[in-house]
Design a protein around this motif. Structure first.
Motif, short mmCIF file in Angstrom:
data_model
loop_
_atom_site.label_atom_id
_atom_site.label_comp_id
_atom_site.label_asym_id
_atom_site.label_seq_id
_atom_site.Cartn_x
_atom_site.Cartn_y
_atom_site.Cartn_z
N LEU A 1 61.87 7.34 46.81
CA LEU A 1 61.90 7.89 45.46
C LEU A 1 62.82 7.03 44.60
O LEU A 1 63.91 6.64 45.05
CB LEU A 1 62.41 9.32 45.52
N VAL A 2 62.40 6.75 43.36
CA VAL A 2 63.23 6.03 42.39
C VAL A 2 63.45 6.96 41.21
O VAL A 2 62.50 7.38 40.55
CB VAL A 2 62.57 4.73 41.93
N VAL A 3 64.71 7.30 40.97
CA VAL A 3 65.09 8.20 39.87
C VAL A 3 65.98 7.39 38.94
O VAL A 3 67.17 7.24 39.18
CB VAL A 3 65.82 9.45 40.42
N SER A 4 65.40 6.82 37.88
CA SER A 4 66.14 5.88 37.04
C SER A 4 66.36 6.44 35.63
O SER A 4 65.60 7.29 35.15
CB SER A 4 65.42 4.53 36.97
N GLY A 5 67.44 5.98 35.00
CA GLY A 5 67.80 6.49 33.69
C GLY A 5 68.19 7.95 33.73
O GLY A 5 67.97 8.69 32.77
N MET A 6 68.80 8.39 34.82
CA MET A 6 69.01 9.83 35.02
C MET A 6 70.34 10.10 35.71
O MET A 6 70.78 9.35 36.57
CB MET A 6 67.85 10.38 35.89
N GLY A 7 70.97 11.21 35.27
CA GLY A 7 72.15 11.75 35.94
C GLY A 7 71.89 13.18 36.34
O GLY A 7 70.78 13.71 36.15
N LEU A 8 72.90 13.84 36.86
CA LEU A 8 72.71 15.20 37.36
C LEU A 8 72.35 16.18 36.25
O LEU A 8 71.42 16.98 36.38
CB LEU A 8 73.97 15.66 38.09
N ALA A 9 73.06 16.13 35.13
CA ALA A 9 72.82 17.10 34.05
C ALA A 9 71.41 17.00 33.50
O ALA A 9 70.83 18.01 33.07
CB ALA A 9 73.85 16.90 32.93
N GLY A 10 70.85 15.79 33.52
CA GLY A 10 69.50 15.59 33.00
C GLY A 10 68.41 16.22 33.83
O GLY A 10 67.25 16.26 33.42
N LEU A 11 68.78 16.73 35.01
CA LEU A 11 67.82 17.41 35.88
C LEU A 11 68.09 18.91 35.98
O LEU A 11 67.16 19.70 36.05
CB LEU A 11 67.85 16.81 37.28
N VAL A 12 69.36 19.29 35.95
CA VAL A 12 69.69 20.70 36.21
C VAL A 12 69.89 21.52 34.94
O VAL A 12 69.87 22.75 35.00
CB VAL A 12 70.94 20.81 37.11
N ASN A 13 70.06 20.86 33.79
CA ASN A 13 70.32 21.59 32.54
C ASN A 13 69.71 20.82 31.38
O ASN A 13 70.36 19.98 30.75
CB ASN A 13 71.83 21.77 32.34
N LEU A 14 68.45 21.11 31.08
CA LEU A 14 67.69 20.28 30.14
C LEU A 14 67.76 20.73 28.69
O LEU A 14 67.23 20.06 27.81
CB LEU A 14 66.21 20.25 30.56
N GLY A 15 68.39 21.85 28.43
CA GLY A 15 68.38 22.39 27.07
C GLY A 15 68.94 21.43 26.04
O GLY A 15 68.35 21.22 24.97
N LYS A 16 70.08 20.81 26.34
CA LYS A 16 70.72 19.91 25.38
C LYS A 16 69.84 18.70 25.08
O LYS A 16 69.69 18.29 23.93
CB LYS A 16 72.07 19.46 25.93
N ARG A 17 69.23 18.15 26.12
CA ARG A 17 68.38 16.95 25.92
C ARG A 17 67.13 17.31 25.13
O ARG A 17 66.70 16.56 24.25
CB ARG A 17 68.01 16.37 27.28
N ALA A 18 66.53 18.45 25.44
CA ALA A 18 65.34 18.88 24.70
C ALA A 18 65.67 19.11 23.23
O ALA A 18 64.91 18.71 22.33
CB ALA A 18 64.77 20.16 25.32
#
Length: 256
Positions: free
Chosen positions: A128-145
């Motif tokens: 698996l390649v998970v690039s351009g990503m940290g932990l918050a970007g997977l577990v708490n998406l509200g801010k990014r959205a």
């Protein structure tokens, strides 16, 4: 930064809800499916700057879909076409359409989020390649959205040189459809830490050394059991266009 002269013709498949979706591919050998980021497309993220060529040269069949609402894929304006996890469902439909069983899977930014959701829904790639990503970007998406919603709802109003202005400029280069892209924000689904701890295959966390847009990559690498964090030069929008990104990806994958 050198641009690839190669732009393979798109192929098409039908999603599980009947949408016509596109993918491109390059090379022969072990399949690797690579998913692009938000506002982008397969050509821009993977082909334009030579990353796919470098991976293909290692003996891989590089398969690069366009997410729905992006690139050459369908861009429906019906909110019903964007239920949670639909991008992951589209990715699973492509793997099924191509009959892939032994393959690797990777993505950048939104693509990274999508490959993690694909794993949650049952995808089992070899790596698996998970690039351009940290932990918050997977577990708490509200801010990014909310960040992207603000950009899309205020086009033409952003301060020149601001991150929002730069994202809008990028959107113009990819000829994005703002109405469809706003609906993509509805598909964002948080992934619990427990699901990340259940990822047992070797995983590359490939992130720009100035990029914390999606959280801390070291925190993410600490949660996924067999993850390796590799840093390349640049921020979230700049590292993906640099040759070091493709070099790092190809080097980690190694010869097929």
């Amino acid at each position: 930064m050198a641009k690839s002269p190669i732009d393979p013709e798109p192929h098409y498949y039908e999603s599980r809800d009947g949408q016509r979706l596109a993918w491109r591919e390059m090379g022969e050998g072990r399949p690797i499916v690579l998913l692009h980021g938000f506002f982008s497309n397969a050509f821009t993220n993977w082909i334009r700057y030579g990353h796919a060529e470098k991976v293909a040269a290692k003996g891989y069949r590089v398969i690069m879909p366009d997410h729905r609402a992006h690139g050459d894929s369908a861009k429906p304006h019906d909110p019903a076409a964007y239920p949670p996890d639909i991008l992951a469902q589209d990715g699973l439909a492509l793997i099924e359409h191509l009959g892939l069983e032994d393959y690797d899977l990777g993505g950048y930014s939104l693509g990274a989020r999508t490959v993690v959701r694909m794993h949650v829904l049952g995808a089992r790639p070899g790596r698996l390649v998970v690039s351009g990503m940290g932990l918050a970007g997977l577990v708490n998406l509200g801010k990014r959205a909310n960040h992207f919603r603000h950009i899309l709802e205020n086009l033409g109003k952003h301060e020149q040189g601001s991150p929002e202005w730069m994202a809008e400029a990028f959107l113009k280069t990819t000829k994005g459809d703002p109405e469809a892209l706003l609906l993509v924000l509805n598909v964002f689904t948080d992934t619990p830490v427990e699901a990340l701890e259940a990822i047992v295959m070797p995983t590359l966390i490939l992130v720009g050394d100035e990029d914390r847009d999606n959280g801390d990559p070291d925190e993410l690498a600490a949660v996924i059991p067999h993850a390796e964090h590799v840093a390349v030069p640049g921020g979230h929008m700049s590292c993906i266009v640099k040759p070091e990104f493709g070099d790092a990806l190809a080097d980690w994958l190694g010869d097929a």
